[in-house]
Design a protein around this motif. Sequence first.
Motif, PDB file in Angstrom:
ATOM      1  N   GLY A 176      23.402 -28.177 -15.993  1.00 55.38           N
ATOM      2  CA  GLY A 176      24.150 -27.029 -16.495  1.00 55.38           C
ATOM      3  C   GLY A 176      23.314 -25.967 -17.155  1.00 55.38           C
ATOM      4  N   SER A 177      22.019 -25.906 -16.848  1.00 57.10           N
ATOM      5  CA  SER A 177      21.144 -24.966 -17.538  1.00 57.10           C
ATOM      6  C   SER A 177      20.354 -24.141 -16.522  1.00 57.10           C
ATOM      7  CB  SER A 177      20.193 -25.743 -18.462  1.00 57.10           C
ATOM      8  OG  SER A 177      19.406 -24.873 -19.233  1.00 57.10           O
ATOM      9  N   GLY A 178      19.256 -23.519 -16.980  1.00 54.97           N
ATOM     10  CA  GLY A 178      18.370 -22.785 -16.099  1.00 54.97           C
ATOM     11  C   GLY A 178      18.423 -21.288 -16.239  1.00 54.97           C
ATOM     12  N   CYS A 179      19.384 -20.767 -17.030  1.00 55.96           N
ATOM     13  CA  CYS A 179      19.474 -19.320 -17.221  1.00 55.96           C
ATOM     14  C   CYS A 179      20.058 -19.051 -18.602  1.00 55.96           C
ATOM     15  CB  CYS A 179      20.327 -18.679 -16.132  1.00 55.96           C
ATOM     16  SG  CYS A 179      20.000 -16.892 -15.920  1.00 55.96           S
ATOM     17  N   ALA A 180      19.954 -17.784 -19.040  1.00 53.64           N
ATOM     18  CA  ALA A 180      20.452 -17.362 -20.357  1.00 53.64           C
ATOM     19  C   ALA A 180      19.788 -18.143 -21.475  1.00 53.64           C
ATOM     20  CB  ALA A 180      21.975 -17.493 -20.431  1.00 53.64           C
ATOM     21  N   ILE A 181      18.511 -18.516 -21.276  1.00 54.52           N
ATOM     22  CA  ILE A 181      17.731 -19.195 -22.292  1.00 54.52           C
ATOM     23  C   ILE A 181      16.392 -18.482 -22.439  1.00 54.52           C
ATOM     24  CG2 ILE A 181      18.808 -21.439 -21.932  1.00 54.52           C
ATOM     25  CD1 ILE A 181      16.451 -22.289 -20.273  1.00 54.52           C
TER      26      ILE A 181
END
Length: 517
Positions: A176-181
């Motif tokens: 659920g990750s990989g962007c907006a970080i």
Amino acid sequence: MSATLSPVAAAPRVLRLHADDDVVVALDQLLPGAVLAGEGVTVSALVPPGHKVAVRTVAAGAPVRRYGQIIGFASRDIAPGQHVHVHNLAMGDFARDYAFARDARATPPAAQPATFQGIVREDGRIATRNYIGILTSVNCSATVARAIADHFRRDIHPEALAAFPNVDGVVALTHGSGCAIDAEGEGLQVLQRTLGGYAAHPNFAGVLVVGLGCETNQIPRLMAAQGLEPGERLRTFNVQESGGTAAAVARGIEHVKAMLPRANDVTRQPVPAGALVVGLQCGGSDGYSGITANPVLGAAVDLLVAQGGTAILSETPEIYGAEHLLTRRARCAAVGERLVQRIRWWEEHCARGGARMDNNPSAGNKAGGLTTVLEKSLGGIAKGGSTNLNEVYEYAMPVRARGLVFMDTPGYDPVSATGQVAGGANLICFTTGRGSAYGCAPAPSLKLATNTALWQRQRDDMDLNCGEVLDGRKTIAEQGAELFAQMLRTAGGERTRSEVHGYGQNEFVPWQLSVVT
């Protein structure tokens, strides 16, 4: 604690773990008025199985001991015969002597070398399974990845892999990750390290990485950061450059088809047991975990280490308060100090988030008889056996050392085991007293029941009944040897219950550390 567990009395049955303990553990439900033979104590209230009953007077504020160690402090006066649990036992601070490396001892090699039927990759690495994996750089490409993998599901499309019997399957490991970080932050580094570990895992004969195209976690940067080179075994593409979802799914299917013949061209052969890298997990723990399944796993770990193999102990919040038992066994002071540094990081991490390190055990753990994180930690450490602690790793780092090592992970099992597999674990051993359902593709996962009642109730999910120790049918050493033999058979291709049920894809959960913006 003795290697053979003998109940104090036939009826009612309770268990004393150490001469200095203030409590004994109920093996059956204890009713008011029951007399505990050998203790001279009369039970004053209902005590469920797996829970603790006091055998001494403990004044409010005084420590309470189990395993000969402090598990908490009396929050009120406790009388002999009373149920000891959350209503009268609480956490508290106390000094711990880390005694770095004081108890370190060399482990003699096994007298008889053991082997299993492993898969030897072209570069010499040893695999226990033979999958093709589909990884995603970002959550946005998860649907495409799953659609590609579904095309090769044997239960839906048996013809898709009919010509490739040596391929265990095609699995999509999404997250659920990989962007907006933060593009430069620790969170992205940990995610990339996790994906890189899976991409290079020997249990994958081939890997396809699918991206969206505009995410923070760009595939070229991921590959460069992890030292990965695209080729026949490792392929990549983006959804946006492929013309959208349908075209991307079709493209991915063709990539997998191209990798299948080479993936199928494997033969299992005898390899040393020292090639095993085993992740140690406990979840849905109960009052028996530290008495049966965890010590049994620890006995098997000692046998593995004697063969030159590796075991990864993890779940840092669940060794909290008992870490001094590991620092004493550290190979050298520097290794022990690295473990304490990770404990301190967690204390600061929890403080920043307004959380506490003693927010364990879970509701299920408490229902099973565990009261404080100290008690849970003392039982959890038993999984690591008795050999030296040889190294400490951060989450998802490649594990290079042999013997018992520690990897810093959360206590949440899917996140913890994901880090272990990224680090190279090719087998997971998972103890449970409440009945956790779990698998961990591409590494097989053995489930160990702590008690016979669970085994009988949920046998379809369990691989070994460690309740036989409580029942007096086997010693810890005997069942540890049995488990070690089962580990070798599993590494050689014998399917676990979680594999039969199809667990393993949804349990890929990388640790998310970054702020999401």
